[in-house]
Design an enzyme around this catalytic site. Structure first.
Site, PDB file in Angstrom:
ATOM      1  N   GLU A   1       1.496  -1.287  -3.028  1.00 39.68           N
ATOM      2  CA  GLU A   1       2.342  -2.051  -2.584  1.00 39.68           C
ATOM      3  C   GLU A   1       2.304  -2.285  -1.017  1.00 39.68           C
ATOM      4  OE1 GLU A   1       5.873   0.127  -3.536  1.00 39.68           O
ATOM      5  OE2 GLU A   1       7.259  -1.483  -2.631  1.00 39.68           O
ATOM      6  N   PHE A   2       2.722  -3.297  -0.298  1.00 34.60           N
ATOM      7  CA  PHE A   2       2.943  -3.541   0.941  1.00 34.60           C
ATOM      8  C   PHE A   2       4.236  -3.112   1.591  1.00 34.60           C
ATOM      9  CE2 PHE A   2       3.675  -5.297   4.928  1.00 34.60           C
ATOM     10  CZ  PHE A   2       2.608  -5.129   5.679  1.00 34.60           C
ATOM     11  N   ILE A   3       4.366  -2.319   2.571  1.00 34.07           N
ATOM     12  CA  ILE A   3       5.672  -2.049   2.855  1.00 34.07           C
ATOM     13  C   ILE A   3       5.902  -2.421   4.070  1.00 34.07           C
ATOM     14  CG2 ILE A   3       7.330   0.001   3.306  1.00 34.07           C
ATOM     15  CD1 ILE A   3       6.479   1.200   0.952  1.00 34.07           C
TER      16      ILE A   3
ATOM     17  N   ASP B   1       1.415  17.377   3.557  1.00 39.70           N
ATOM     18  CA  ASP B   1       0.962  17.092   4.897  1.00 39.70           C
ATOM     19  C   ASP B   1       2.006  16.428   5.660  1.00 39.70           C
ATOM     20  OD1 ASP B   1      -0.709  17.121   7.086  1.00 39.70           O
ATOM     21  OD2 ASP B   1      -1.967  15.546   6.354  1.00 39.70           O
TER      22      ASP B   1
HETATM   23  P1  ADP Z   1      -5.933   5.949   6.837  1.00 40.90           P
HETATM   24  O1  ADP Z   1      -6.104   6.145   5.513  1.00 40.90           O
HETATM   25  O2  ADP Z   1      -6.976   5.298   7.482  1.00 40.90           O
HETATM   26  O3  ADP Z   1      -5.255   7.078   7.346  1.00 40.90           O
HETATM   27  P2  ADP Z   1      -3.180   4.871   6.621  1.00 40.90           P
HETATM   28  O4  ADP Z   1      -2.776   5.362   5.239  1.00 40.90           O
HETATM   29  O5  ADP Z   1      -2.670   5.641   7.935  1.00 40.90           O
HETATM   30  O6  ADP Z   1      -4.794   4.927   6.732  1.00 40.90           O
HETATM   31  O7  ADP Z   1      -2.708   3.278   6.785  1.00 40.90           O
HETATM   32  C1  ADP Z   1      -3.394   2.770   8.014  1.00 40.90           C
HETATM   33  C2  ADP Z   1      -1.894   1.958   8.848  1.00 40.90           C
HETATM   34  O8  ADP Z   1      -1.451   1.128   7.509  1.00 40.90           O
HETATM   35  C3  ADP Z   1      -0.960   3.045   9.010  1.00 40.90           C
HETATM   36  O9  ADP Z   1      -0.568   2.764  10.534  1.00 40.90           O
HETATM   37  C4  ADP Z   1       0.443   2.660   8.196  1.00 40.90           C
HETATM   38  O10 ADP Z   1       1.379   2.385   9.166  1.00 40.90           O
HETATM   39  C5  ADP Z   1       0.035   1.248   7.530  1.00 40.90           C
HETATM   40  N1  ADP Z   1       0.267   1.362   6.010  1.00 40.90           N
HETATM   41  C6  ADP Z   1       0.240   2.479   5.351  1.00 40.90           C
HETATM   42  N2  ADP Z   1       0.687   2.132   4.051  1.00 40.90           N
HETATM   43  C7  ADP Z   1       0.955   1.075   4.096  1.00 40.90           C
HETATM   44  C8  ADP Z   1       1.708   0.155   3.128  1.00 40.90           C
HETATM   45  N3  ADP Z   1       1.726   0.570   1.819  1.00 40.90           N
HETATM   46  N4  ADP Z   1       2.202  -1.206   3.502  1.00 40.90           N
HETATM   47  C9  ADP Z   1       2.169  -1.446   4.793  1.00 40.90           C
HETATM   48  N5  ADP Z   1       1.537  -0.682   5.867  1.00 40.90           N
HETATM   49  C10 ADP Z   1       0.985   0.539   5.323  1.00 40.90           C
END
Ligand code: ADP
Length: 361
Positions: free
Chosen positions: A93-95, A198
Site C-alpha cells: 500500500e502506498f501511504i 527496531d
Molecule cells: P529501504 O528498504 O531502502 O530502507 P524504506 O522502507 O525506508 O526503504 O522506504 C524508502 C522511502 O519510502 C522512505 O523514505 C519512506 O519514507 C518511503 N516509504 C516507505 N514505505 C512507504 C509506503 N508504504 N508508502 C509511501 N512511502 C513509503
C-alpha cells in the site's frame, strides 16, 4: 516467467487497468523505491537487484502481522516476488506521508494498542530467525522471557563481541549480569507482545491525516553478518539528531565495500521480474517479546513525556520499569558495538557495570 511481474500484478490482482505514472521515491537505505500511480490508486514498490525475496518476505511478514492487529497504521503488504534478472520486489500500500511526525500522544496510544492486540500464545520468539541491522537474531520460541532475553539477545551479542574483538571483559561481565538480572523483573507480569523491534525515528512517521505510521520492522532474512541487510536500519548510516550516541562516521567505510548492489542513482521506469511468492496467509510476527523491549532504541526515537503518558494509559507501567530501561538499551548498544566498533563499547560497559553494582553481582 513474466518480464514485468510488478506491472502484471498491479494490472491483475491490483485491479488497475492502467498505470499512469511511475516515479521514484527517495529516502531509502538499500532498496530502490517507486510509486506506481494507477486508476485503482497508488502502490509503493521496492526492488533490489541483488537480494532474493527472503528479505522482502521478512518485511512483509512483519508488516502483515502488525497490519492484522488493526492498531497502529502500517502499509499493507500485497506481493513479494523475484525478478527474472535477479533480485526481488515487494508491492505494498502506498501511504501519503504528512509533513510532521504526528501527535506523540497518539503514537503512544497506538503503539500500546499494537502491543496489547498482538499478544502471542507461543511464548517469546518468532517463527523464523531474523536480523537486527545485519546481526542475526535467534528467535527460538521460549516460554521464559528472562531466559530468552539473556540467551538469545544479550548472550548472543556478548558472544559476538568476544568472537570478533576477543573482548572477554565485556563477555564475562555481561554474562554475570545475565545470570543475576532476575531480580530486575520481580513483580512483573511479562506477556509476549508483538514488537516492531527496531523503533527509531527513521521508522516513525505520520500520514496526511496526522495518524502515526510505522514502517520497516526488524524483519526476517536469510542473510548473515556483513550482508547488506544491516543497512536496513538506517540509524547505522544516518543517525537522527536525537541520538545520544551517534554512530562513528569513521566506521562507515568498513561497511560500504560490502554493499554489492546498485547505488540507485538511476531513475527506473519499469522493472522486470518473475512472480515467486505472495504474502497471503503469512502469520508470523515481527517478534514477540516483553513490551518494554520496544524502547531499546529510544535513544534514537525522540519519545517524549506525552508519548509515554499515553502509552502507559493503555499498557500500564509495570513495577521497576525504570530499573529495566537500560537493560533494554544494552542490547542495541551491544549491537552497535558489534557493527561499528569500540565507540559503543564504553556505553555498553557502563550499563553493565552499573547493573553489577546495583545487583551486587
Ligand atoms: P529501504 O528498504 O531502502 O530502507 P524504506 O522502507 O525506508 O526503504 O522506504 C524508502 C522511502 O519510502 C522512505 O523514505 C519512506 O519514507 C518511503 N516509504 C516507505 N514505505 C512507504 C509506503 N508504504 N508508502 C509511501 N512511502 C513509503
Amino acid at each position: 516467467m513474466s518480464d514485468d511481474p510488478i506491472r502484471e500484478w498491479i494490472l491483475s490482482e491490483g485491479k488497475a487497468t492502467e498505470i499512469t505514472r511511475i516515479s521514484s521515491v527517495g529516502g531509502g537505505c538499500i532498496n530502490r523505491a517507486n510509486r506506481y500511480d494507477t486508476d485503482a490508486g497508488s502502490f509503493f514498490v521496492k526492488t533490489n537487484r541483488s537480494i532474493g525475496p527472503s528479505m522482502f518476505e521478512g518485511e512483509a511478514l512483519g508488516l502483515n502481522a502488525m497490519y492484522e492487529t488493526k492498531s497502529i497504521r502500517v502499509p499493507k503488504p500485497f506481493k513479494v516476488g523475484s525478478l527474472p534478472t535477479g533480485g526481488s520486489y515487494i508491492i505494498m500500500e502506498f501511504i501519503e506521508f504528512g509533513a510532521s511526525r504526528g501527535d506523540q500522544s497518539v503514537l503512544g496510544t497506538k503503539l500500546a494498542e499494537l502491543h496489547k492486540a498482538g499478544k502471542s500464545e507461543k511464548g517469546f520468539g518468532f517463527d523464523v530467525d531474523n536480523t537486527i541491522g545485519s546481526t542475526p537474531q535467534v528467535n527460538t520460541w521460549t516460554s521464559d522471557w528472562i531466559q530468552f532475553y539473556g540467551e538469545h539477545r544479550l548472550g548472543f551479542q556478548l558472544q559476538l563481541a568476544r568472537d570478533q574483538y576477543g573482548d572477554s571483559s565485556i563477555y564475562d561481565k555481561g554474562q554475570r549480569l545475565v545470570k543475576s538480572m532476575g531480580p530486575l523483573f520481580d513483580d512483573v507480569i511479562i506477556e509476549p507482545c508483538l514488537l516492531h523491534g527496531d523503533l527509531w525515528s527513521g521508522n516513525i512517521s505520520s500520514d496526511k491525516n496526522g495518524e502515526p505510521v510505522i514502517v520497516d520492522p526488524a524483519c526476517y532474512s536469510d542473510f548473515r553478518l556483513r550482508s547488506p541487510v544491516f543497512l536496513r536500519s538506517a540509524s547505522f548510516l544516518f543517525p537522527p539528531t536525537s541520538c545520544s550516541l551517534p554512530p562513528l562516521s569513521s566506521s562507515l567505510p568498513l561497511f560500504i565495500p560490502f554493499f554489492p548492489f546498485d547505488a540507485d542513482t538511476e531513475r527506473p521506469t519499469t522493472v522486470v521480474g518473475e512472480v515467486a511468492s505472495g504474502t497471503k496467509g503469512m502469520q508470523a510476527r515481527a517478534s514477540d517479546g516483553h513490551n518494554e523491549a520496544e524502547f531499546g532504541m529510544s535513544w534514537c526515537a525522540g519519545f517524549g513525556g506525552s508519548f509515554y503518558n499515553a502509552y502507559f494509559e493503555v499498557m500500564p507501567k509495570q513495577p521497576g520499569f525504570e530499573k529495566r530501561r537500560d537493560l533494554y538499551l544494552l542490547y542495541h548498544y551491544l549491537n552497535h558495538y558489534n557493527l561499528f566498533g569500540s565507540g559503543y563499547c564504553s556505553s555498553a560497559m557502563t550499563i553493565i557495570d552499573d547493573y553489577l553494582r546495583f545487583l551486587k553481582a
